[in-house]
Design a protein around this motif. Structure first.
Motif, PDB file in Angstrom:
ATOM      1  N   LEU A   1      47.450  42.061  28.995  1.00 48.52           N
ATOM      2  CA  LEU A   1      46.220  41.273  29.029  1.00 48.52           C
ATOM      3  C   LEU A   1      45.786  40.985  30.469  1.00 48.52           C
ATOM      4  O   LEU A   1      44.584  40.945  30.764  1.00 48.52           O
ATOM      5  CB  LEU A   1      46.413  39.963  28.261  1.00 48.52           C
ATOM      6  N   ALA A   2      46.755  40.825  31.361  1.00 46.64           N
ATOM      7  CA  ALA A   2      46.416  40.611  32.771  1.00 46.64           C
ATOM      8  C   ALA A   2      45.749  41.857  33.360  1.00 46.64           C
ATOM      9  O   ALA A   2      44.826  41.748  34.176  1.00 46.64           O
ATOM     10  CB  ALA A   2      47.679  40.252  33.560  1.00 46.64           C
ATOM     11  N   LYS A   3      46.209  43.040  32.943  1.00 49.30           N
ATOM     12  CA  LYS A   3      45.587  44.286  33.415  1.00 49.30           C
ATOM     13  C   LYS A   3      44.132  44.369  32.955  1.00 49.30           C
ATOM     14  O   LYS A   3      43.272  44.895  33.674  1.00 49.30           O
ATOM     15  CB  LYS A   3      46.387  45.490  32.922  1.00 49.30           C
ATOM     16  N   ARG A   4      43.850  43.872  31.761  1.00 52.44           N
ATOM     17  CA  ARG A   4      42.463  43.822  31.300  1.00 52.44           C
ATOM     18  C   ARG A   4      41.619  42.979  32.253  1.00 52.44           C
ATOM     19  O   ARG A   4      40.509  43.366  32.622  1.00 52.44           O
ATOM     20  CB  ARG A   4      42.387  43.214  29.888  1.00 52.44           C
ATOM     21  N   LYS A   5      42.130  41.813  32.611  1.00 45.21           N
ATOM     22  CA  LYS A   5      41.375  40.913  33.484  1.00 45.21           C
ATOM     23  C   LYS A   5      41.171  41.525  34.868  1.00 45.21           C
ATOM     24  O   LYS A   5      40.102  41.356  35.476  1.00 45.21           O
ATOM     25  CB  LYS A   5      42.092  39.566  33.583  1.00 45.21           C
ATOM     26  N   GLU A   6      42.183  42.224  35.360  1.00 46.00           N
ATOM     27  CA  GLU A   6      42.047  42.871  36.663  1.00 46.00           C
ATOM     28  C   GLU A   6      40.941  43.921  36.637  1.00 46.00           C
ATOM     29  O   GLU A   6      40.126  44.016  37.559  1.00 46.00           O
ATOM     30  CB  GLU A   6      43.383  43.511  37.060  1.00 46.00           C
TER      31      GLU A   6
ATOM     32  N   ALA B   1      37.543  42.272  36.418  1.00 48.31           N
ATOM     33  CA  ALA B   1      37.121  41.698  37.705  1.00 48.31           C
ATOM     34  C   ALA B   1      36.480  42.767  38.585  1.00 48.31           C
ATOM     35  O   ALA B   1      35.490  42.490  39.283  1.00 48.31           O
ATOM     36  CB  ALA B   1      38.322  41.064  38.402  1.00 48.31           C
ATOM     37  N   ARG B   2      37.010  43.981  38.547  1.00 45.46           N
ATOM     38  CA  ARG B   2      36.425  45.068  39.347  1.00 45.46           C
ATOM     39  C   ARG B   2      35.037  45.436  38.822  1.00 45.46           C
ATOM     40  O   ARG B   2      34.119  45.710  39.591  1.00 45.46           O
ATOM     41  CB  ARG B   2      37.339  46.292  39.323  1.00 45.46           C
ATOM     42  N   ILE B   3      34.884  45.423  37.495  1.00 43.67           N
ATOM     43  CA  ILE B   3      33.580  45.738  36.906  1.00 43.67           C
ATOM     44  C   ILE B   3      32.581  44.631  37.214  1.00 43.67           C
ATOM     45  O   ILE B   3      31.421  44.893  37.543  1.00 43.67           O
ATOM     46  CB  ILE B   3      33.727  45.964  35.383  1.00 43.67           C
TER      47      ILE B   3
ATOM     48  N   ALA C   1      32.517  42.948  39.774  1.00 45.19           N
ATOM     49  CA  ALA C   1      32.178  43.065  41.198  1.00 45.19           C
ATOM     50  C   ALA C   1      31.270  44.258  41.491  1.00 45.19           C
ATOM     51  O   ALA C   1      30.881  44.452  42.648  1.00 45.19           O
ATOM     52  CB  ALA C   1      33.453  43.165  42.022  1.00 45.19           C
ATOM     53  N   GLY C   2      30.955  45.043  40.461  1.00 44.79           N
ATOM     54  CA  GLY C   2      30.010  46.137  40.663  1.00 44.79           C
ATOM     55  C   GLY C   2      30.482  47.501  40.225  1.00 44.79           C
ATOM     56  O   GLY C   2      29.680  48.429  40.073  1.00 44.79           O
ATOM     57  N   GLU C   3      31.774  47.683  40.012  1.00 45.65           N
ATOM     58  CA  GLU C   3      32.297  48.966  39.549  1.00 45.65           C
ATOM     59  C   GLU C   3      31.849  49.229  38.119  1.00 45.65           C
ATOM     60  O   GLU C   3      31.736  48.294  37.321  1.00 45.65           O
ATOM     61  CB  GLU C   3      33.832  48.931  39.628  1.00 45.65           C
ATOM     62  N   LEU C   4      31.612  50.495  37.790  1.00 48.60           N
ATOM     63  CA  LEU C   4      31.275  50.852  36.422  1.00 48.60           C
ATOM     64  C   LEU C   4      32.440  51.599  35.772  1.00 48.60           C
ATOM     65  O   LEU C   4      33.155  52.347  36.458  1.00 48.60           O
ATOM     66  CB  LEU C   4      30.021  51.730  36.384  1.00 48.60           C
ATOM     67  N   PRO C   5      32.662  51.417  34.471  1.00 45.47           N
ATOM     68  CA  PRO C   5      33.729  52.155  33.795  1.00 45.47           C
ATOM     69  C   PRO C   5      33.510  53.659  33.925  1.00 45.47           C
ATOM     70  O   PRO C   5      32.377  54.137  33.961  1.00 45.47           O
ATOM     71  CB  PRO C   5      33.596  51.700  32.337  1.00 45.47           C
ATOM     72  N   ASP C   6      34.620  54.397  33.973  1.00 49.05           N
ATOM     73  CA  ASP C   6      34.531  55.848  34.108  1.00 49.05           C
ATOM     74  C   ASP C   6      35.819  56.464  33.577  1.00 49.05           C
ATOM     75  O   ASP C   6      36.810  55.767  33.342  1.00 49.05           O
ATOM     76  CB  ASP C   6      34.329  56.235  35.576  1.00 49.05           C
ATOM     77  N   PHE C   7      35.797  57.779  33.414  1.00 56.57           N
ATOM     78  CA  PHE C   7      37.000  58.493  33.020  1.00 56.57           C
ATOM     79  C   PHE C   7      38.012  58.432  34.161  1.00 56.57           C
ATOM     80  O   PHE C   7      37.638  58.446  35.337  1.00 56.57           O
ATOM     81  CB  PHE C   7      36.661  59.952  32.677  1.00 56.57           C
ATOM     82  N   LEU C   8      39.298  58.363  33.823  1.00 54.73           N
ATOM     83  CA  LEU C   8      40.334  58.154  34.820  1.00 54.73           C
ATOM     84  C   LEU C   8      40.683  59.461  35.530  1.00 54.73           C
ATOM     85  O   LEU C   8      41.080  60.429  34.871  1.00 54.73           O
ATOM     86  CB  LEU C   8      41.597  57.586  34.159  1.00 54.73           C
TER      87      LEU C   8
ATOM     88  N   THR D   1      31.725  43.665  28.696  1.00 53.37           N
ATOM     89  CA  THR D   1      32.232  44.418  29.844  1.00 53.37           C
ATOM     90  C   THR D   1      31.211  44.479  30.973  1.00 53.37           C
ATOM     91  O   THR D   1      31.558  44.354  32.151  1.00 53.37           O
ATOM     92  CB  THR D   1      32.623  45.838  29.411  1.00 53.37           C
ATOM     93  N   LEU D   2      29.937  44.657  30.616  1.00 46.09           N
ATOM     94  CA  LEU D   2      28.883  44.815  31.617  1.00 46.09           C
ATOM     95  C   LEU D   2      28.091  43.520  31.814  1.00 46.09           C
ATOM     96  O   LEU D   2      26.931  43.540  32.202  1.00 46.09           O
ATOM     97  CB  LEU D   2      27.951  45.958  31.201  1.00 46.09           C
ATOM     98  N   LYS D   3      28.734  42.406  31.550  1.00 44.38           N
ATOM     99  CA  LYS D   3      28.042  41.116  31.518  1.00 44.38           C
ATOM    100  C   LYS D   3      27.400  40.726  32.843  1.00 44.38           C
ATOM    101  O   LYS D   3      26.413  39.996  32.874  1.00 44.38           O
ATOM    102  CB  LYS D   3      29.010  40.012  31.070  1.00 44.38           C
ATOM    103  N   ARG D   4      27.923  41.214  33.959  1.00 41.84           N
ATOM    104  CA  ARG D   4      27.380  40.866  35.262  1.00 41.84           C
ATOM    105  C   ARG D   4      26.400  41.912  35.800  1.00 41.84           C
ATOM    106  O   ARG D   4      25.912  41.777  36.923  1.00 41.84           O
ATOM    107  CB  ARG D   4      28.522  40.677  36.268  1.00 41.84           C
ATOM    108  N   HIS D   5      26.121  42.931  35.006  1.00 39.24           N
ATOM    109  CA  HIS D   5      25.224  44.004  35.436  1.00 39.24           C
ATOM    110  C   HIS D   5      23.834  43.768  34.840  1.00 39.24           C
ATOM    111  O   HIS D   5      23.597  44.011  33.658  1.00 39.24           O
ATOM    112  CB  HIS D   5      25.779  45.360  35.003  1.00 39.24           C
ATOM    113  N   ALA D   6      22.912  43.310  35.653  1.00 40.49           N
ATOM    114  CA  ALA D   6      21.583  42.915  35.183  1.00 40.49           C
ATOM    115  C   ALA D   6      20.791  44.084  34.598  1.00 40.49           C
ATOM    116  O   ALA D   6      19.876  43.871  33.793  1.00 40.49           O
ATOM    117  CB  ALA D   6      20.795  42.270  36.324  1.00 40.49           C
ATOM    118  N   ASP D   7      21.137  45.302  34.979  1.00 43.86           N
ATOM    119  CA  ASP D   7      20.399  46.467  34.477  1.00 43.86           C
ATOM    120  C   ASP D   7      20.953  46.989  33.165  1.00 43.86           C
ATOM    121  O   ASP D   7      20.483  48.007  32.653  1.00 43.86           O
ATOM    122  CB  ASP D   7      20.413  47.588  35.526  1.00 43.86           C
ATOM    123  N   ARG D   8      21.957  46.317  32.586  1.00 40.90           N
ATOM    124  CA  ARG D   8      22.569  46.779  31.337  1.00 40.90           C
ATOM    125  C   ARG D   8      22.434  45.736  30.223  1.00 40.90           C
ATOM    126  O   ARG D   8      23.198  45.744  29.264  1.00 40.90           O
ATOM    127  CB  ARG D   8      24.065  47.065  31.544  1.00 40.90           C
ATOM    128  N   VAL D   9      21.477  44.847  30.331  1.00 41.24           N
ATOM    129  CA  VAL D   9      21.300  43.801  29.325  1.00 41.24           C
ATOM    130  C   VAL D   9      20.666  44.400  28.074  1.00 41.24           C
ATOM    131  O   VAL D   9      19.640  45.080  28.149  1.00 41.24           O
ATOM    132  CB  VAL D   9      20.424  42.660  29.881  1.00 41.24           C
TER     133      VAL D   9
END
Length: 551
Positions: free
Chosen positions: A63-68, A71-73, A75-82, A302-310
């Protein structure tokens, strides 16, 4: 036998073993429920204690890894394939295989582990019943224990129910549907059992009890211990479940791969790791499922802080929108490449008594299921037995009588689905009517949930927690990003609070004074207001809701 006596007896059994045997670290805090001594017997508790000793300590880290990552998302990072798991995505491998009774899953019905519901679902014209300890169950201790008793009786074939009001009797038909149990997600605890002073993971309890009491009978019937795993966010979490399954298979001298699971892809992070999830669970997994309502909720969260994804009104976010279509098609392509089934999503409609209205309902279900079947899904979900025939007819047409699934559909001709496709914003209006509807639905659902009912008919739909999650996170996001409704009104905390007060009156008028006053609507509205106006988004409403749930 009381819970305290049961624990004492279990501890006594342990201390009667040789001196090297360790005293139990499990403590049961729940109230005494009729029949719980049959479920919480010494063998089941011994398995649960072993699982907690081996695996419970990993859950806070997961669960801590989820929060980490969140936090990156934020801060502006978008999810992507690993990039580090590209070799798995590009590799030539397949899952171990699918048991015969799980190869045909063209229609599945879902619902909580209520005794009457179990009988009706297993008797419906479906291939599978998913008995749910998660989003459609408010997990009071009584509901959890009674649910395990009900499933044990269903597996043995001797489950019966007589309706108190009418005297109507319910019992199983000779050839019931295949049974799969959905356990709770990793974020949910079972507060009524502690291991070394800490509440245990709810899903670990659900898994241990269902497996222990039913695996032998299920295998004797040429079936097996089958599970739905919800809310995964990464392949690391899938690896944890793979270790749990392998541990139990070895402990009970079962062939590797005896336990089978289907994983719901209902979080945005997980859609980027579907190959990896299948790979980690390749010995045990048979399918992935489009848990689309929770997926929409996860997109917002997940995208809660991204204003362009509302997102716009919930009603505008349908499966033909680009980001949801890409999600469905990628899941099918990924699963079929690895020999796994690709399950479609839920039709939450309830048949209407009025014939004209019912025809409109069935037409909507047909359109939804035709889209899924045409895309290549191997099956779909319904929430009500009255929709089973409609869904079955559509999948029969697409699958045919000589096949049991659509594994032959590879979607290899599709253009590659990119991260941008899975994240593409959705157009649509934010209307005052949509916001007010969200408020009425969320209040009614939360009120039912904290009174112990997690599966609630509201405005012609059978709702579970996902609906309320979408409703409250949509409004939260509109507030946070200063969005305006289509009529120009700015969505603020004050506007929401005013609408909540007004819609409570409308709910009272709709339900009647007696129902409203006898309910918990004030408490539900208070919780709804707190989690919607908080500056930090609450991950799951069921977490604070669990604290209000009757023991």
């Amino acid at each position: 036998m009381t819970a305290e006596q049961l624990v004492a007896q279990y501890s006594k059994n342990e201390t009667e073993q040789p001196q090297s045997a360790k005293q139990s670290d499990l403590v049961i805090n729940g109230p005494d429920i009729a029949g719980q001594e049959q479920i919480l017997n010494s063998g089941a508790l011994a398995l649960l204690e072993s699982l907690c000793s081996q695996f419970a300590g990993d859950v806070p880290q997961l669960l801590a890894k989820r929060k980490e990552k969140q936090a990156r998302i934020d801060a502006g990072e978008l999810p992507d394939f690993l990039p580090e798991t590209r070799a798995i995505r590009d590799g030539d491998w397949a899952i171990r295989g699918i048991p015969e009774d799980l190869t045909d899953r063209r229609v599945e019905i879902t619902g909580p582990v209520d005794r009457k519901m179990i009988i009706n679902a297993l008797n419906a014209n479906v291939k599978v019943f998913m008995a749910d300890f998660e989003d459609s169950l408010a997990p009071s201790w009584q509901k959890v224990i009674e649910g395990q008793i009900n499933l044990r009786d269903a597996v043995r074939g001797d489950i019966e129910f007589t309706a108190p009001a009418t005297g109507k009797q319910y019992k199983l038909n000779p050839d019931p549907a295949v049974l799969i149990a959905r356990v709770r997600g990793l974020h949910l605890i079972e507060k009524h059992i502690e291991f070394k002073g800490t509440a245990i993971p709810g899903g670990l309890f659900d898994f241990a009890m269902y497996f222990y009491h039913n695996y032998h009978q299920l295998l004797a019937k040429n079936s097996g211990p089958y599970f739905y795993i919800p809310k995964l966010e990464s392949h690391i979490e899938a690896r944890w479940w793979a270790k749990v399954f392998a541990f139990v298979e070895e402990r009970f001298c079962l062939k590797p791969g005896t336990i089978k699971c289907t994983c719901l892809i209902e979080t945005l992070p997980a859609v980027f790791e579907m190959d990896e999830i299948l790979y980690e669970l390749r010995s045990n997994i048979v399918a992935l499922n489009c848990g689309r309502w929770d997926y929409i909720f996860s997109y917002i969260k997940t995208l809660k802080r991204h204003a362009d994804r509302v997102l716009p009104d919930r009603q505008a976010v349908t499966m033909d929108t680009n980001f949801l279509s890409a999600y469905s098609r990628l899941l099918i392509k990924t699963c079929h490449k690895r020999g796994a089934l690709a399950m479609g999503g839920m039709a939450a409609f309830i048949p209407a008594k009025d014939e004209a209205t019912n025809q409109q309902v069935l037409q909507k279900v047909r359109g939804d299921k035709e889209l899924e079947a045409r895309n290549g899904h191997d099956g779909t979900w319904v929430a009500h037995p009255g929709l089973a025939d409609t869904a079955m007819a559509i999948f029969n047409d697409y699958i045919g009588g000589d096949k049991t699934n659509q594994l032959h559909i590879t979607r290899d001709v599709d253009a590659p689905i990119r991260a941008a496709d899975l994240l593409e914003p959705c157009d649509g209006e934010r209307t005052e009517a949509g916001m007010r509807l969200n408020i009425r639905i969320a209040v009614q659902y939360i009120e039912a949930w904290i009174q112990g009912n997690g599966c609630v008919p509201i405005y012609g739909l059978m709702e579970d927690a996902a609906t309320a999650e979408i409703s409250r996170t949509s409004i939260w996001q509109w507030i946070q990003h200063g969005k305006s409704l289509s009529n120009g009104k700015l969505v603020t905390k004050e506007l929401f609070r005013n609408m909540l007060e007004e819609e409570l009156v409308n709910v009272q008028n709709e339900l009647g004074e007696e129902r409203y006053q006898s309910g918990q609507f004030a408490k539900a509205a208070e919780l709804f207001e707190q989690i919607t106006t908080s500056d930090e988004l609450v991950d799951f409403l069921t977490l604070p809701g669990y604290e209000l749930l009757t023991a």
